[in-house]
Motif scaffolding. Sequence first.
Motif, short mmCIF file in Angstrom:
data_model
loop_
_atom_site.label_atom_id
_atom_site.label_comp_id
_atom_site.label_asym_id
_atom_site.label_seq_id
_atom_site.Cartn_x
_atom_site.Cartn_y
_atom_site.Cartn_z
N ASP B 44 51.07 33.95 48.15
CA ASP B 44 51.67 33.55 46.88
C ASP B 44 51.21 34.51 45.80
O ASP B 44 50.02 34.85 45.73
N THR B 45 52.14 34.95 44.99
CA THR B 45 51.83 35.98 44.00
C THR B 45 50.70 35.56 43.06
O THR B 45 49.77 36.33 42.82
N ILE B 48 47.36 35.52 44.97
CA ILE B 48 46.91 36.88 45.30
C ILE B 48 46.36 37.57 44.05
O ILE B 48 45.34 38.26 44.10
N LYS B 49 47.01 37.34 42.92
CA LYS B 49 46.51 37.90 41.67
C LYS B 49 45.14 37.37 41.34
O LYS B 49 44.22 38.12 40.98
N GLN B 52 42.62 38.93 43.61
CA GLN B 52 42.42 40.33 43.25
C GLN B 52 41.42 40.46 42.11
O GLN B 52 40.56 41.34 42.11
N VAL B 53 41.56 39.59 41.13
CA VAL B 53 40.64 39.63 40.00
C VAL B 53 39.23 39.24 40.43
O VAL B 53 38.26 39.95 40.16
N LEU B 68 46.33 37.01 33.57
CA LEU B 68 47.41 36.98 34.57
C LEU B 68 48.72 36.49 33.98
O LEU B 68 49.75 36.49 34.64
#
Lengths: 122, 122
Positions: B44-45, B48-49, B52-53, B68
């Motif tokens: 899921d975008t 994942i964001k 990533q952070v 975000l």
Amino acid sequence: MGNTNENNCRGKFIHGEIVHQVQNSIPQDEILYDLADFFKMLGDTTRIKILQVLLISEMCVYDLASLLNVSQSALSHQLKTLRQADLVKYRKEGKSVFYSLKDEHINSIIDLGLTHIMEKFK
Amino acid sequence: MGNTNENNCRGKFIHGEIVHQVQNSIPQDEILYDLADFFKMLGDTTRIKILQVLLISEMCVYDLASLLNVSQSALSHQLKTLRQADLVKYRKEGKSVFYSLKDEHINSIIDLGLTHIMEKFK
DNA sequence: ATTATATATGAACAAGTGCTCACATGATAA
DNA sequence: TTATCATGTGAGCACTTGTTCATATATAAT
């Protein structure tokens, strides 16, 4: 006591320094979108089973359906999905269609995932 | 010309030998189910964001939402999901709640996924 | 030709997912 | 205390997803 607390919210962020440190290190949105799409492909039991099998050997649709105990139709739909995601390829031989992995990357990614999962079982 | 073609379907499989070779090499269903669930988290975008952070630094909810560009509520819901999947942990500091990765496995898995994606961009 | 076999696909539908909105909680500030 | 700020959460809803069913296609056998 902390390091960069300002404890107010006039600006955009509460802890601006941390944020700006991160801001330039994360990939572009477009890439993250594709990345999520890629993991989405691995995020379904049927598809993961398919890939697990193809990791070991190519296999025709009929056998795959029998082995995994899913309907031929459901399997065909999932194979189409995997094809569109460019994760599998196929070759025809007589009435059969043999599917195989297009890329060996998936191997290591699934393996890492498995390692992660197995740790929780202890 | 092939190797083990029987070209009929009386038994359970068309190409029985290939199947039996695979049959004992794939993980149990329960494990594959958990594995799919794990990848689902990465699929899921927004999530994942977030990951990533957190790969780079812990961050409080407010800053994460600003950075975000997602609503605080949506973020909180996703953080709950990630918490339940045991992928993130948190610590409270004043009014803020700082989230961080619980496990460094995710790092290498996401990196491998990124490598895979980046190849397609060439 | 016809029939049987293997695979693909569109439509419909049930279940799941991720968001928003409104409100609750918990902690600090005034 | 009351007000404000940061976060959490339940309900509702639109959208997505994976399956089944029916049917289409394509190849091989009779």
